[in-house]
Design an enzyme around this catalytic site. Structure first.
Site, mmCIF file in Angstrom:
data_model
loop_
_atom_site.group_PDB
_atom_site.id
_atom_site.type_symbol
_atom_site.label_atom_id
_atom_site.label_comp_id
_atom_site.label_asym_id
_atom_site.label_seq_id
_atom_site.Cartn_x
_atom_site.Cartn_y
_atom_site.Cartn_z
ATOM 1 N N ASN A 167 1.243 -1.169 -0.093
ATOM 2 C CA ASN A 167 -0.141 0.357 0.185
ATOM 3 C C ASN A 167 0.449 1.276 0.145
ATOM 4 O O ASN A 167 1.848 1.762 0.918
ATOM 5 C CB ASN A 167 -0.774 0.187 1.432
ATOM 6 C CG ASN A 167 -1.746 0.792 1.007
ATOM 7 O OD1 ASN A 167 -1.971 2.083 0.548
ATOM 8 N ND2 ASN A 167 -2.791 0.959 2.450
ATOM 9 N N ARG A 195 -2.212 -1.706 -3.530
ATOM 10 C CA ARG A 195 -3.743 -0.877 -3.551
ATOM 11 C C ARG A 195 -3.197 -0.239 -4.808
ATOM 12 O O ARG A 195 -2.165 0.767 -4.282
ATOM 13 C CB ARG A 195 -3.927 -0.230 -2.045
ATOM 14 C CG ARG A 195 -5.029 0.679 -2.107
ATOM 15 C CD ARG A 195 -5.155 0.958 -0.663
ATOM 16 N NE ARG A 195 -6.055 1.694 -0.104
ATOM 17 C CZ ARG A 195 -5.547 3.584 0.407
ATOM 18 N NH1 ARG A 195 -4.813 3.826 0.251
ATOM 19 N NH2 ARG A 195 -6.537 3.712 0.448
ATOM 20 N N HIS A 230 -12.072 4.366 -0.783
ATOM 21 C CA HIS A 230 -11.822 3.016 0.304
ATOM 22 C C HIS A 230 -13.024 1.570 -0.118
ATOM 23 O O HIS A 230 -13.007 0.943 1.394
ATOM 24 C CB HIS A 230 -12.872 3.762 1.481
ATOM 25 C CG HIS A 230 -12.611 4.751 2.033
ATOM 26 N ND1 HIS A 230 -12.958 6.178 3.045
ATOM 27 C CD2 HIS A 230 -10.529 4.724 2.858
ATOM 28 C CE1 HIS A 230 -11.757 6.739 3.702
ATOM 29 N NE2 HIS A 230 -10.902 6.461 3.200
ATOM 30 N N HIS A 246 -17.223 3.888 7.399
ATOM 31 C CA HIS A 246 -15.582 3.610 7.330
ATOM 32 C C HIS A 246 -15.096 5.298 8.098
ATOM 33 O O HIS A 246 -15.019 6.174 7.196
ATOM 34 C CB HIS A 246 -15.213 3.538 6.292
ATOM 35 C CG HIS A 246 -13.795 3.814 5.806
ATOM 36 N ND1 HIS A 246 -12.822 2.651 5.947
ATOM 37 C CD2 HIS A 246 -12.471 4.546 6.382
ATOM 38 C CE1 HIS A 246 -11.684 2.687 5.580
ATOM 39 N NE2 HIS A 246 -10.991 3.524 6.945
ATOM 40 N N GLY A 303 -9.033 9.645 6.860
ATOM 41 C CA GLY A 303 -10.440 9.444 5.721
ATOM 42 C C GLY A 303 -11.785 9.360 6.231
ATOM 43 O O GLY A 303 -11.705 7.615 7.410
ATOM 44 N N ARG A 344 -10.026 17.225 5.919
ATOM 45 C CA ARG A 344 -11.043 17.486 5.067
ATOM 46 C C ARG A 344 -11.639 17.912 5.267
ATOM 47 O O ARG A 344 -12.756 16.880 6.086
ATOM 48 C CB ARG A 344 -11.662 16.300 3.975
ATOM 49 C CG ARG A 344 -10.146 16.176 2.929
ATOM 50 C CD ARG A 344 -10.000 14.464 2.195
ATOM 51 N NE ARG A 344 -9.139 13.644 1.715
ATOM 52 C CZ ARG A 344 -8.845 12.508 2.030
ATOM 53 N NH1 ARG A 344 -9.967 11.879 2.528
ATOM 54 N NH2 ARG A 344 -7.181 11.858 1.482
ATOM 55 N N ARG A 367 -8.988 10.952 19.970
ATOM 56 C CA ARG A 367 -9.031 10.319 20.909
ATOM 57 C C ARG A 367 -8.876 12.316 21.840
ATOM 58 O O ARG A 367 -9.621 12.147 22.836
ATOM 59 C CB ARG A 367 -7.839 9.862 21.172
ATOM 60 C CG ARG A 367 -7.806 8.511 20.526
ATOM 61 C CD ARG A 367 -6.591 7.556 20.404
ATOM 62 N NE ARG A 367 -6.258 8.461 19.200
ATOM 63 C CZ ARG A 367 -5.012 7.529 18.123
ATOM 64 N NH1 ARG A 367 -4.935 6.677 19.225
ATOM 65 N NH2 ARG A 367 -4.808 7.668 17.002
ATOM 66 N N VAL A 412 -11.642 5.454 13.669
ATOM 67 C CA VAL A 412 -12.523 5.950 14.696
ATOM 68 C C VAL A 412 -13.697 5.057 15.273
ATOM 69 O O VAL A 412 -14.580 4.589 16.198
ATOM 70 C CB VAL A 412 -12.817 7.624 14.129
ATOM 71 C CG1 VAL A 412 -14.109 8.064 14.998
ATOM 72 C CG2 VAL A 412 -12.405 8.291 14.358
ATOM 73 N N GLU A 415 -8.145 -4.384 5.072
ATOM 74 C CA GLU A 415 -8.347 -4.296 4.295
ATOM 75 C C GLU A 415 -7.203 -4.464 3.239
ATOM 76 O O GLU A 415 -6.910 -5.458 1.907
ATOM 77 C CB GLU A 415 -7.927 -2.351 3.712
ATOM 78 C CG GLU A 415 -9.159 -1.595 3.767
ATOM 79 C CD GLU A 415 -9.137 0.460 4.108
ATOM 80 O OE1 GLU A 415 -8.265 0.506 5.491
ATOM 81 O OE2 GLU A 415 -8.406 0.936 2.628
HETATM 82 P P1 ADP Z 1 -6.518 6.287 7.996
HETATM 83 O O1 ADP Z 1 -5.908 4.919 7.652
HETATM 84 O O2 ADP Z 1 -7.901 6.865 7.279
HETATM 85 O O3 ADP Z 1 -5.217 6.943 8.803
HETATM 86 P P2 ADP Z 1 -7.489 4.717 10.632
HETATM 87 O O4 ADP Z 1 -8.276 4.272 10.214
HETATM 88 O O5 ADP Z 1 -6.044 4.578 11.472
HETATM 89 O O6 ADP Z 1 -6.873 6.181 9.263
HETATM 90 O O7 ADP Z 1 -7.804 5.947 11.631
HETATM 91 C C1 ADP Z 1 -7.050 7.070 12.533
HETATM 92 C C2 ADP Z 1 -7.140 7.946 13.310
HETATM 93 O O8 ADP Z 1 -8.798 6.859 14.426
HETATM 94 C C3 ADP Z 1 -7.094 8.938 13.714
HETATM 95 O O9 ADP Z 1 -7.027 10.194 13.174
HETATM 96 C C4 ADP Z 1 -7.974 8.587 15.162
HETATM 97 O O10 ADP Z 1 -8.943 9.840 15.069
HETATM 98 C C5 ADP Z 1 -9.010 8.177 15.293
HETATM 99 N N1 ADP Z 1 -8.875 6.671 16.344
HETATM 100 C C6 ADP Z 1 -7.724 6.074 16.719
HETATM 101 N N2 ADP Z 1 -8.028 5.270 17.999
HETATM 102 C C7 ADP Z 1 -9.117 5.825 18.441
HETATM 103 C C8 ADP Z 1 -9.922 5.727 20.052
HETATM 104 N N3 ADP Z 1 -8.967 4.939 20.846
HETATM 105 N N4 ADP Z 1 -10.584 6.085 19.896
HETATM 106 C C9 ADP Z 1 -11.177 7.314 19.281
HETATM 107 N N5 ADP Z 1 -10.823 7.481 17.923
HETATM 108 C C10 ADP Z 1 -9.438 7.077 17.761
#
Ligand code: ADP
Length: 382
Positions: free
Chosen positions: A10, A75, A164, A192, A196, A225, A268, A315, A368
């Site tokens: 990826n 990917r 996604h 999702h 993003g 975004r 968080r 999230v 994924e």
């Molecule tokens: P991407 O793959 O789009 O970069 P992720 O799916 O890994 O993102 O999600 C990252 C986001 O998940 C972080 O920016 C954070 O906001 C959120 N996140 C991760 N762990 C927690 C948690 N324990 N509680 C709330 N939000 C969380």
């Protein structure tokens, strides 16, 4: 020795993630990440990052020369209208992916570099491109066509593509499995919610609508975004604020969303600030939630009958507060979250709806990499 392993690559805009997955037993003998590509002290470019990945694997005796390797699954973010299925990579396919760079200027070039380097390192190995847009290619025209002049839209390939896709495909199927239902007879709203974020309406395994559009900018409020806004905002910024296209792009993609609203893009941190009574963080949260709720309502209408709502990604999988707020007060729509179940943490797919809820609500961790490996493996083993 039979080749049963797939290396999933990826290549993102500034990182390369990899996982080696054994399709025979489901094990993952290696996984890793090369970050901050182009920054001081890190890999200079994607080519160097990929060679670093190959060297890391080689050092573990799992190099690209391994006879156990059946394929590399890449990917690829944008498949345009040309690619609607996982595709065996040839020179012609690479050229076609490059032609889509104007639609995904940050991502497709990195994806192509990943493909080229992997091919150079192991020319005889099948390489498969798995597109983020592919799962959404089943959307009806009423959902994917924007209501602008046809000729202009078609001349510039302007339409909703959605992103996604591997996650929406995996999660909608895993949700049906969790409910012990036939995926062909299950309607799911997939949320999702990562950095993003996108929503999709999936009926019988087929995507009917999704929130991201021509690019990943449309739809939900995301980490950085904006998601949906009146397109005239862009014109106003150009005319009244004198901003050029690159500045508008930067504003809407990198300095908006939760970050633009409150200075933090991590849910968080926003949770911590809200607990301390921070008003800006609270408002950012409320705007984020309001948008998710709108899409849940819209996709309920699109699907007609909703069997499940599935939360996934960083999230969605981790924030009980987001899940609770997003679906609060929707009992009239048959949606009831159980507070105790929702508060429990876990790393496997689980139900969080109340017994009385007509619509199942689930937390379904996305995977994924596994989805890409499955698709690549099934293409090279037929
Ligand atoms: P991407 O793959 O789009 O970069 P992720 O799916 O890994 O993102 O999600 C990252 C986001 O998940 C972080 O920016 C954070 O906001 C959120 N996140 C991760 N762990 C927690 C948690 N324990 N509680 C709330 N939000 C969380």
């Amino acid at each position: 020795m039979t080749a049963t392993r797939v290396l999933v690559l990826n290549s993102g805009s500034s990182s390369v993630k990899y996982q080696l997955i054994d399709m025979a037993d489901g094990t993952r003998p290696a996984a890793g990440l090369v970050e901050r590509i182009g920054e001081p002290g890190a890999a200079a470019d994607h080519g160097e990052a990929l060679r670093q990945v190959a060297a890391d694997l080689g050092a573990k005796g799992l190099g690209l020369d391994s006879p156990q390797l059946a394929a590399v699954g890449h990917r690829v973010v944008h498949g345009g209208t040309r690619f609607t299925e996982p595709t065996l990579i040839t020179d012609e396919v690479i050229e076609e992916i490059e032609k889509l760079v104007p639609l995904a200027p940050l991502h497709n070039p990195a994806n192509v570099t990943g493909i080229r380097v992997a091919r150079a390192l192991r020319p005889d190995l099948p390489q498969v491109a798995v597109f983020d847009t592919a799962f959404h290619s089943t959307m009806p025209e009423a959902a994917y066509r924007y209501a602008i002049d046809r000729q202009t839209a078609d001349a510039h390939q302007i339409r909703r593509y959605g992103f996604h896709g591997t996650s929406h495909a995996y999660v909608s199927r895993a949700t049906a499995a969790l409910l012990d239902r036939d995926p062909a007879d299950t309607n799911v709203i997939v949320l999702h919610l990562g950095n993003g974020a996108s929503a999709s309406a999936v009926s019988g395994g087929v995507c009917l609508d999704t929130s991201m559009g021509l690019t990943p900018l449309e739809g939900l409020v995301m980490g950085t975004r904006s998601g949906d806004l009146d397109p005239a905002v862009l014109l106003h910024l150009q005319r009244s604020a004198g901003m050029g296209p690159d500045e508008v792009d930067d504003l809407l993609n990198k300095r908006s969303g939760l970050l633009g609203l409150c200075g933090d893009n991590d849910m968080r941190e926003i949770g911590r600030r809200m607990a301390e009574g921070d008003e800006q963080a609270r408002l950012a949260f409320d705007i984020y939630i309001h948008r998710v709720r709108k899409y849940v309502g819209a996709y309920t209408a699109v699907l007609g009958r909703v069997d499940a709502i599935a939360f996934t990604a960083g999230v969605g999988e981790n924030s009980a507060a987001v899940r609770e707020a997003a679906l609060r007060g929707l009992a009239r729509l048959g949606i009831e979250v159980d507070a105790v179940r929702n508060a429990e943490r876990g790393s496997v797919a689980r139900l969080i709806s109340a017994e009385s809820s007509r619509v199942a609500v689930a937390v379904v961790p996305t995977d994924e990499e596994l989805e890409i490996a499955r698709e690549a493996y099934s293409l090279v083993t037929v």
